[in-house]
Design a protein around this motif. Structure first.
Motif, PDB file in Angstrom:
ATOM      1  N   SER A   1       0.798  -1.232   0.000  1.00 11.40           N
ATOM      2  CA  SER A   1       0.000   0.000   0.000  1.00 11.40           C
ATOM      3  C   SER A   1       0.832   1.284   0.000  1.00 11.40           C
ATOM      4  O   SER A   1       0.590   2.164  -0.815  1.00 11.40           O
ATOM      5  CB  SER A   1      -0.964   0.019   1.182  1.00 11.40           C
ATOM      6  OG  SER A   1      -2.187  -0.537   0.792  1.00 11.40           O
ATOM      7  N   PRO A   2       1.815   1.407   0.901  1.00 15.28           N
ATOM      8  CA  PRO A   2       2.550   2.671   0.956  1.00 15.28           C
ATOM      9  C   PRO A   2       3.210   3.020  -0.378  1.00 15.28           C
ATOM     10  O   PRO A   2       3.313   4.183  -0.739  1.00 15.28           O
ATOM     11  CB  PRO A   2       3.613   2.421   2.034  1.00 15.28           C
ATOM     12  CG  PRO A   2       3.079   1.300   2.856  1.00 15.28           C
ATOM     13  CD  PRO A   2       2.264   0.458   1.919  1.00 15.28           C
ATOM     14  N   LYS A   3       3.636   1.994  -1.108  1.00 17.99           N
ATOM     15  CA  LYS A   3       4.348   2.207  -2.356  1.00 17.99           C
ATOM     16  C   LYS A   3       3.397   2.411  -3.542  1.00 17.99           C
ATOM     17  O   LYS A   3       3.699   3.172  -4.462  1.00 17.99           O
ATOM     18  CB  LYS A   3       5.235   0.976  -2.602  1.00 17.99           C
ATOM     19  CG  LYS A   3       6.228   1.134  -3.738  1.00 17.99           C
ATOM     20  CD  LYS A   3       7.223  -0.010  -3.751  1.00 17.99           C
ATOM     21  CE  LYS A   3       7.054  -0.834  -5.014  1.00 17.99           C
ATOM     22  NZ  LYS A   3       8.049  -1.894  -5.160  1.00 17.99           N
ATOM     23  N   LEU A   4       2.265   1.712  -3.522  1.00 14.90           N
ATOM     24  CA  LEU A   4       1.430   1.661  -4.721  1.00 14.90           C
ATOM     25  C   LEU A   4       0.113   2.420  -4.644  1.00 14.90           C
ATOM     26  O   LEU A   4      -0.483   2.731  -5.671  1.00 14.90           O
ATOM     27  CB  LEU A   4       1.129   0.192  -5.084  1.00 14.90           C
ATOM     28  CG  LEU A   4       2.342  -0.714  -5.313  1.00 14.90           C
ATOM     29  CD1 LEU A   4       1.895  -2.136  -5.574  1.00 14.90           C
ATOM     30  CD2 LEU A   4       3.203  -0.211  -6.465  1.00 14.90           C
ATOM     31  N   LYS A   5      -0.347   2.703  -3.427  1.00 10.34           N
ATOM     32  CA  LYS A   5      -1.661   3.351  -3.301  1.00 10.34           C
ATOM     33  C   LYS A   5      -1.557   4.830  -3.660  1.00 10.34           C
ATOM     34  O   LYS A   5      -0.693   5.538  -3.149  1.00 10.34           O
ATOM     35  CB  LYS A   5      -2.212   3.194  -1.885  1.00 10.34           C
ATOM     36  CG  LYS A   5      -3.658   3.643  -1.776  1.00 10.34           C
ATOM     37  CD  LYS A   5      -4.249   3.282  -0.436  1.00 10.34           C
ATOM     38  CE  LYS A   5      -5.724   3.669  -0.409  1.00 10.34           C
ATOM     39  NZ  LYS A   5      -6.316   3.418   0.891  1.00 10.34           N
ATOM     40  N   ILE A   6      -2.420   5.287  -4.547  1.00  6.69           N
ATOM     41  CA  ILE A   6      -2.353   6.686  -4.981  1.00  6.69           C
ATOM     42  C   ILE A   6      -3.607   7.471  -4.614  1.00  6.69           C
ATOM     43  O   ILE A   6      -3.664   8.678  -4.812  1.00  6.69           O
ATOM     44  CB  ILE A   6      -2.099   6.784  -6.498  1.00  6.69           C
ATOM     45  CG1 ILE A   6      -3.120   5.961  -7.275  1.00  6.69           C
ATOM     46  CG2 ILE A   6      -0.671   6.354  -6.820  1.00  6.69           C
ATOM     47  CD1 ILE A   6      -3.112   6.206  -8.769  1.00  6.69           C
ATOM     48  N   GLY A   7      -4.620   6.796  -4.086  1.00  5.66           N
ATOM     49  CA  GLY A   7      -5.818   7.514  -3.696  1.00  5.66           C
ATOM     50  C   GLY A   7      -6.990   6.591  -3.453  1.00  5.66           C
ATOM     51  O   GLY A   7      -6.814   5.391  -3.254  1.00  5.66           O
ATOM     52  N   GLU A   8      -8.172   7.183  -3.472  1.00  2.13           N
ATOM     53  CA  GLU A   8      -9.407   6.449  -3.191  1.00  2.13           C
ATOM     54  C   GLU A   8     -10.401   6.671  -4.318  1.00  2.13           C
ATOM     55  O   GLU A   8     -10.359   7.702  -4.994  1.00  2.13           O
ATOM     56  CB  GLU A   8     -10.063   6.970  -1.898  1.00  2.13           C
ATOM     57  CG  GLU A   8      -9.242   6.780  -0.642  1.00  2.13           C
ATOM     58  CD  GLU A   8      -9.325   5.363  -0.096  1.00  2.13           C
ATOM     59  OE1 GLU A   8     -10.370   4.727  -0.233  1.00  2.13           O
ATOM     60  OE2 GLU A   8      -8.310   4.898   0.444  1.00  2.13           O
ATOM     61  N   VAL A   9     -11.308   5.719  -4.458  1.00  7.53           N
ATOM     62  CA  VAL A   9     -12.394   5.898  -5.419  1.00  7.53           C
ATOM     63  C   VAL A   9     -13.535   6.621  -4.739  1.00  7.53           C
ATOM     64  O   VAL A   9     -13.939   6.267  -3.636  1.00  7.53           O
ATOM     65  CB  VAL A   9     -12.890   4.532  -5.951  1.00  7.53           C
ATOM     66  CG1 VAL A   9     -14.176   4.710  -6.746  1.00  7.53           C
ATOM     67  CG2 VAL A   9     -11.844   3.894  -6.813  1.00  7.53           C
ATOM     68  N   LYS A  10     -14.007   7.637  -5.395  1.00  7.58           N
ATOM     69  CA  LYS A  10     -15.197   8.324  -4.919  1.00  7.58           C
ATOM     70  C   LYS A  10     -16.334   7.831  -5.798  1.00  7.58           C
ATOM     71  O   LYS A  10     -16.307   7.963  -7.008  1.00  7.58           O
ATOM     72  CB  LYS A  10     -15.012   9.836  -5.074  1.00  7.58           C
ATOM     73  CG  LYS A  10     -16.170  10.617  -4.482  1.00  7.58           C
ATOM     74  CD  LYS A  10     -15.813  12.065  -4.213  1.00  7.58           C
ATOM     75  CE  LYS A  10     -15.387  12.776  -5.489  1.00  7.58           C
ATOM     76  NZ  LYS A  10     -14.999  14.165  -5.254  1.00  7.58           N
ATOM     77  N   ASP A  11     -17.305   7.216  -5.174  1.00 13.63           N
ATOM     78  CA  ASP A  11     -18.418   6.661  -5.927  1.00 13.63           C
ATOM     79  C   ASP A  11     -19.344   7.782  -6.375  1.00 13.63           C
ATOM     80  O   ASP A  11     -19.976   8.440  -5.574  1.00 13.63           O
ATOM     81  CB  ASP A  11     -19.177   5.645  -5.073  1.00 13.63           C
ATOM     82  CG  ASP A  11     -20.055   4.739  -5.913  1.00 13.63           C
ATOM     83  OD1 ASP A  11     -20.388   5.141  -7.054  1.00 13.63           O
ATOM     84  OD2 ASP A  11     -20.393   3.653  -5.443  1.00 13.63           O
ATOM     85  N   VAL A  12     -19.368   7.966  -7.686  1.00 15.59           N
ATOM     86  CA  VAL A  12     -20.161   9.052  -8.265  1.00 15.59           C
ATOM     87  C   VAL A  12     -21.639   8.923  -7.896  1.00 15.59           C
ATOM     88  O   VAL A  12     -22.319   9.901  -7.671  1.00 15.59           O
ATOM     89  CB  VAL A  12     -20.009   9.051  -9.804  1.00 15.59           C
ATOM     90  CG1 VAL A  12     -20.696  10.270 -10.410  1.00 15.59           C
ATOM     91  CG2 VAL A  12     -18.542   9.060 -10.177  1.00 15.59           C
ATOM     92  N   ALA A  13     -22.110   7.694  -7.811  1.00 15.23           N
ATOM     93  CA  ALA A  13     -23.529   7.457  -7.529  1.00 15.23           C
ATOM     94  C   ALA A  13     -23.967   8.027  -6.178  1.00 15.23           C
ATOM     95  O   ALA A  13     -25.124   8.328  -5.982  1.00 15.23           O
ATOM     96  CB  ALA A  13     -23.825   5.965  -7.587  1.00 15.23           C
ATOM     97  N   LYS A  14     -23.028   8.158  -5.245  1.00 13.52           N
ATOM     98  CA  LYS A  14     -23.379   8.632  -3.899  1.00 13.52           C
ATOM     99  C   LYS A  14     -23.394  10.149  -3.772  1.00 13.52           C
ATOM    100  O   LYS A  14     -23.731  10.666  -2.741  1.00 13.52           O
ATOM    101  CB  LYS A  14     -22.396   8.033  -2.884  1.00 13.52           C
ATOM    102  CG  LYS A  14     -22.600   6.551  -2.671  1.00 13.52           C
ATOM    103  CD  LYS A  14     -21.560   5.987  -1.726  1.00 13.52           C
ATOM    104  CE  LYS A  14     -21.685   4.473  -1.649  1.00 13.52           C
ATOM    105  NZ  LYS A  14     -20.467   3.851  -1.147  1.00 13.52           N
ATOM    106  N   LEU A  15     -22.982  10.846  -4.805  1.00 17.91           N
ATOM    107  CA  LEU A  15     -22.915  12.316  -4.735  1.00 17.91           C
ATOM    108  C   LEU A  15     -24.306  12.940  -4.732  1.00 17.91           C
ATOM    109  O   LEU A  15     -25.199  12.451  -5.365  1.00 17.91           O
ATOM    110  CB  LEU A  15     -22.115  12.885  -5.917  1.00 17.91           C
ATOM    111  CG  LEU A  15     -20.618  12.551  -5.901  1.00 17.91           C
ATOM    112  CD1 LEU A  15     -19.932  13.149  -7.121  1.00 17.91           C
ATOM    113  CD2 LEU A  15     -19.960  13.097  -4.635  1.00 17.91           C
TER     114      LEU A  15
END
Length: 85
Positions: A71-85
């Protein structure tokens, strides 16, 4: 680690080595472009799921320790679920 948010559509555009290989695991977005050649399961598998949600495939073959390790090396962010906006 970045707190950048992506939509599934953003991730979907990163599905070739030249555009970058992004995958979603749970709600995390991981850039596996430079990791693909190191992947013990081979680069081909990562290229096949690039741009997609690979959660089901990931947990079938890995445990939480693998995610914690990379994770520390490869994680670049999170998915924001458009449907929940």
């Amino acid at each position: 680690m970045s707190d950048k948010t992506f939509t599934p559509a953003d991730v979907a555009t990163h599905n070739t080595p030249d555009k970058g290989l992004y995958i979603i695991i749970d709600s995390g977005v991981y850039d596996v472009t430079n990791f693909a050649d190191e992947h013990p399961g081979g680069a081909k598998i990562l290229k096949r799921v690039a741009g997609k949600d690979a959660t089901k495939q990931f947990w079938k073959y890995h445990n939480e320790g693998v995610l914690k390790k990379y994770s520390p090396k490869l994680k670049i962010g999170e998915v924001k679920d458009v449907a929940k906006l």
